[in-house]
Design an enzyme around this catalytic site. Structure first.
Site, PDB file in Angstrom:
ATOM      1  N   ASP A  70      44.270  37.254  40.497  1.00 14.70           N
ATOM      2  CA  ASP A  70      43.341  36.184  40.721  1.00 14.70           C
ATOM      3  C   ASP A  70      43.903  34.843  40.184  1.00 14.70           C
ATOM      4  OD1 ASP A  70      40.489  34.782  40.236  1.00 14.70           O
ATOM      5  OD2 ASP A  70      40.061  36.868  40.437  1.00 14.70           O
ATOM      6  N   HIS A 286      37.306  32.006  37.340  1.00 12.23           N
ATOM      7  CA  HIS A 286      36.963  33.224  38.381  1.00 12.23           C
ATOM      8  C   HIS A 286      37.594  34.310  37.706  1.00 12.23           C
ATOM      9  CE1 HIS A 286      37.390  35.153  42.276  1.00 12.23           C
ATOM     10  NE2 HIS A 286      36.366  34.497  42.508  1.00 12.23           N
ATOM     11  N   SER A 455      33.464  38.172  45.390  1.00 18.92           N
ATOM     12  CA  SER A 455      34.339  38.173  44.279  1.00 18.92           C
ATOM     13  C   SER A 455      33.597  38.908  43.230  1.00 18.92           C
ATOM     14  CB  SER A 455      34.534  36.796  43.795  1.00 18.92           C
ATOM     15  OG  SER A 455      35.561  36.160  44.750  1.00 18.92           O
TER      16      SER A 455
END
Length: 533
Positions: A70, A286, A455
């Site tokens: 990521d 994220h 995601s």
């Protein structure tokens, strides 16, 4: 596109608000809804809590290492620090490669987007890089004179050029429209005489133009479940920043941070040993969110609870704000697998590939080492049976990765809105769906936020895979995939697929959206796993 959450946060763009007068969706969802039960809690979760209560209580488990490929992970987050992987073969901070794996001081993972000089934050899109690479070769070439050997690359160049122009126009229009919206909204707030107006202030505001009236209605709707500050920050400020960043970085052919900050030989796909041990990077929101969904500490009383209760998170940084590069994706897969990861979460994707062969070889390596790869389907509301998306489990030289799951995003309600309106789908290319709307999880600096995206759906499935491998460690990656796919809760009704602006949604059977026609379910998966010998 890159970290798949970003596009969803701003999907529809504030420019559409000006044109259509439509507000963003507001949700007041239970913070742990992805782990709850449809019958008991009236939300289409995956029955994780029910599984712990009825199936796993008192059972022993083995730790499982999950690689989070990521944009970075905050390893010091209060709800993650206990579950962060530590490379015990490496001595922290001594500047040596103690375990001789080619990576110095890789105590918690690795960063393929940096060096001692710093880390890449923004990046260009792959289509922008392809245009930059192939411009000299194809700019003055036509289909009539292109060499047969160059035909595929030429067609990709033409497609990229059209996409580039379209996205550039959209970004320019969005910047102009959001800027105009901001000006009007700022003016309205000034007239109210309050820096932080509340719902009643907008309800009582007397609009002096059609745009003010439209904005008033939008704000009245939004402030039912939010504050002005939250809306202004997430939709106005971040919206403007998002599209300006697209123009400055993602769609800028002259922008290339790689040579200065990474310093590798990008033309050499076999090069492995570059990067740094900074697994957090400049923006870990994220990757930290993804990590929390998988494994947020279930033994404490703070924050949230991840899907899996006995896993370690290995952060491998390969995804910038822009499109990830194939070389970094390939190396991040290899690094995670070589260091013991048994499940990989890949919440990223793009529409073009620079070096698919390099990624394919890394995926084949992972499959050969009994690793399960879990990938987000993407957030463009596209049919992947028709539209290309990368990574792709279908190998360039033929065949398909056997231990590989592609995940679409579902919402909380068992009705026509069950398919998240942004989620990609595909009857032959997407395996399952999992919760991906307003998923509350960890973000840097001991904070928590709700994000939307495939995601978020992908780590729900990666967490489930890790949970199964933890309690049934003898199962192979292929068996775990089979169990997850066989144990879905089938959806036997139609759902809406959003169409272009001004066109009514299309109603289709949910079974047409993915191979299994269902939502993953931890309870049923663990029941099924117990029957495997």
């Amino acid at each position: 596109m890159n970290k798949l959450k970003n596009k969803v946060m701003l999907r529809g763009a504030l420019s559409m608000l000006l044109l259509a007068g439509l507000g963003f969706h507001s949700f007041a969802q239970k913070k742990n809804w992805q782990n709850l039960d449809l019958q008991k809690d009236s939300v289409f979760g995956i029955d994780t809590e029910k599984a712990y209560e009825e199936l796993l209580k008192g059972k022993k488990s083995a730790p499982v290492l999950v690689g989070v490929l990521d944009g970075g992970v905050d390893i010091n987050h209060e709800d993650l620090k206990r579950v962060i992987w530590v490379n015990k073969k490496e001595k922290a901070g001594n500047g040596k490669d103690d375990d001789k794996n080619g990576y110095i001081d890789d105590v918690n993972g690795w960063n393929f987007l940096g060096s001692a000089k710093g880390s890449v934050s923004h990046e260009a899109l792959e289509l922008t890089r392809i245009l930059r690479r192939d411009k000299a070769k194809f700019e003055n070439v036509t289909a009539a004179i292109v060499k047969p050997a160059d035909s595929a690359a030429f067609n990709q160049y033409l497609k990229a050029k059209i996409d580039f122009e379209k996205q550039t126009d959209e970004a320019k229009n969005a910047v102009a429209n959001i800027g105009g919206l901001k000006t009007v909204l700022d003016s309205m707030v000034k007239k109210m005489g309050k820096e932080k107006p509340e719902l009643a202030d907008f309800q009582n505001f007397k609009a002096e133009s059609s745009i003010e009236d439209r904005l008033k209605r939008i704000m009245v709707s939004q402030l039912q479940n939010s504050t002005f500050e939250a809306f202004y920050s997430s939709q106005i400020v971040k919206g403007l920043e998002h599209y300006q960043d697209q123009l400055d970085y993602n769609l800028n052919p002259d922008f290339d941070p790689r040579p200065e900050l990474v310093g590798d030989n990008y033309a050499d796909s076999q090069q492995r040993n570059y990067g740094s041990n900074d697994v957090k990077g400049p923006d870990a929101s994220h990757g930290t969110h993804v990590s929390g969904i998988i494994a947020a500490d279930r033994t404490n009383t703070i924050g949230i609870q991840g899907v899996a209760d006995n896993v370690m998170i290995m952060g491998v940084r390969a995804v910038p704000d822009g499109d990830e590069r194939d070389k970094d994706v390939a190396n991040s897969i290899r690094y995670a697998v070589a260091n013991g990861a048994k499940v990989l979460n890949m919440s990223f994707g793009k529409g073009y590939s620079w070096d698919k062969k390099a990624v394919d070889e890394a995926v084949k390596y992972a499959v050969s080492k009994d690793v399960l790869l879990v990938q987000a389907a993407g957030n463009d509301n596209k049919n992947l049976d028709v539209e290309k998306s990368f990574p792709d489990r279908r190998y360039e030289d033929g065949g398909v990765a056997s231990s590989y799951i592609v995940v679409g995003a579902s919402g909380p309600n068992d009705d026509k809105t069950l398919k998240a309106d942004f989620s990609n789908y595909g009857k032959t290319t997407v395996d399952v769906f999992a919760p991906g709307v307003q998923i509350y999880s960890t973000v840097p600096d001991n904070k928590y936020e709700a994000y939307n995206g495939t995601s978020m759906a992908s780590p729900v499935v990666a967490g489930l895979a890790a949970l199964i491998r933890s309690y049934y460690p003898k199962l192979t990656a292929v068996q775990v995939k089979e169990i997850i796919l066989k144990s879905v809760v089938k959806v036997n009704h139609n759902v809406d697929i959003e169409m272009e602006e001004g066109i009514a949604p299309k109603s289709v059977p949910f079974a047409d959206l993915c191979i299994t026609g269902g939502i993953v379910n931890a309870y049923e998966a663990l029941k099924l796993a117990a029957t495997y010998k």
